[in-house]
Write an enzyme that holds these catalytic residues in place. Structure first.
Site, PDB file in Angstrom:
ATOM      1  N   ARG A 162      -6.238 138.877   5.572  1.00  0.00           N
ATOM      2  CA  ARG A 162      -4.821 139.145   5.313  1.00  0.00           C
ATOM      3  C   ARG A 162      -4.311 140.387   6.025  1.00  0.00           C
ATOM      4  NH1 ARG A 162      -5.570 134.672   4.167  1.00  0.00           N
ATOM      5  NH2 ARG A 162      -4.894 133.527   2.330  1.00  0.00           N
ATOM      6  N   MET A 163      -5.048 140.865   7.022  1.00  0.00           N
ATOM      7  CA  MET A 163      -4.605 142.010   7.814  1.00  0.00           C
ATOM      8  C   MET A 163      -3.827 141.503   9.031  1.00  0.00           C
ATOM      9  SD  MET A 163      -5.444 144.672   6.149  1.00  0.00           S
ATOM     10  CE  MET A 163      -5.384 146.023   7.315  1.00  0.00           C
TER      11      MET A 163
END
Length: 215
Positions: free
Chosen positions: A193-194
């Protein structure tokens, strides 16, 4: 009725988006991404975009329409000016466009102002449409309540008869909007989720400020 979706998740790992590879003008990057999506065999209707506006009732509303052209100036789509979205834009022309191509793990969010397209440009696009679509623009009082499907079919037949053997001209209540962007954000899915998020913001001197946003 209840369904727990908390375990629905996907790891995004296909590409990256770095400042060093981003051009100074976001339209150039949009064109690159769009062509890639359009030529991919994984994306259906690459020009499908969500248009969000603020309705007369004060609520935001989003719907999918088709992008028909983009230029250095902005993004063009067509609709009924008397529709719910047309009335919303007339009252508040600040709108948002968004593209999501899940197969490519990419999203583009465009904030801008919408203005009615020049009549000759709307005429030119209307002339290129199939006759059925032209007649539909006349027959549909878009967003109005109708009693039944039969009522719509009857209206279409009425206009088929009216224009039989004649040129189907563009109704004045139907045409294009040009959305001039003030902000364009490019989102590339990344692991954990970066995600990569690069936002371009239009400055007073019409240059573009480029910034990375936290995912």
């Amino acid at each position: 009725m209840s369904k727990d979706l908390s375990n629905y998740r996907k790891s995004y790992e296909k590409q990256e988006l770095l400042e060093s590879t981003c051009p100074e003008n976001p339209i150039e990057l949009f064109q690159t991404w769009f062509i890639n999506a359009d030529t991919s065999n994984m994306v259906d209707e690459s020009n499908a975009m969500t248009v969000s506006s603020i309705g007369l009732d004060g609520f935001p509303k989003s719907r999918v329409v088709l992008l028909k052209r983009f230029t250095w100036e902005g993004f063009i789509f067509y609709t009924n000016y008397n529709s719910e979205k047309g009335k919303a834009i007339a009252a508040n022309n600040n709108i948002c466009l968004s593209f999501f191509w899940p197969a490519l793990e990419q999203q583009i969010i465009i904030k801008g102002t919408a203005e009615i397209l020049a009549e000759n440009l709307s005429d030119g696009y209307f002339e290129s449409r199939p006759d059925g679509s032209k007649l539909g623009a006349w027959a549909s009082n878009q967003s109005a309540v109708v009693a039944s499907r039969e009522e719509l079919d009857t209206l279409l037949k009425t206009f088929e008869k009216k224009f039989e053997g004649q040129e189907i001209v563009r109704p004045k209540h139907w045409g294009g909007y040009l959305v001039k962007p003030i902000s364009i954000e490019f989102w590339q899915g990344r692991p954990n989720r970066m995600h990569d998020r690069i936002r371009y913001t239009l400055e007073e001197d019409f240059s573009w400020k480029k910034e990375r946003l936290a995912p």
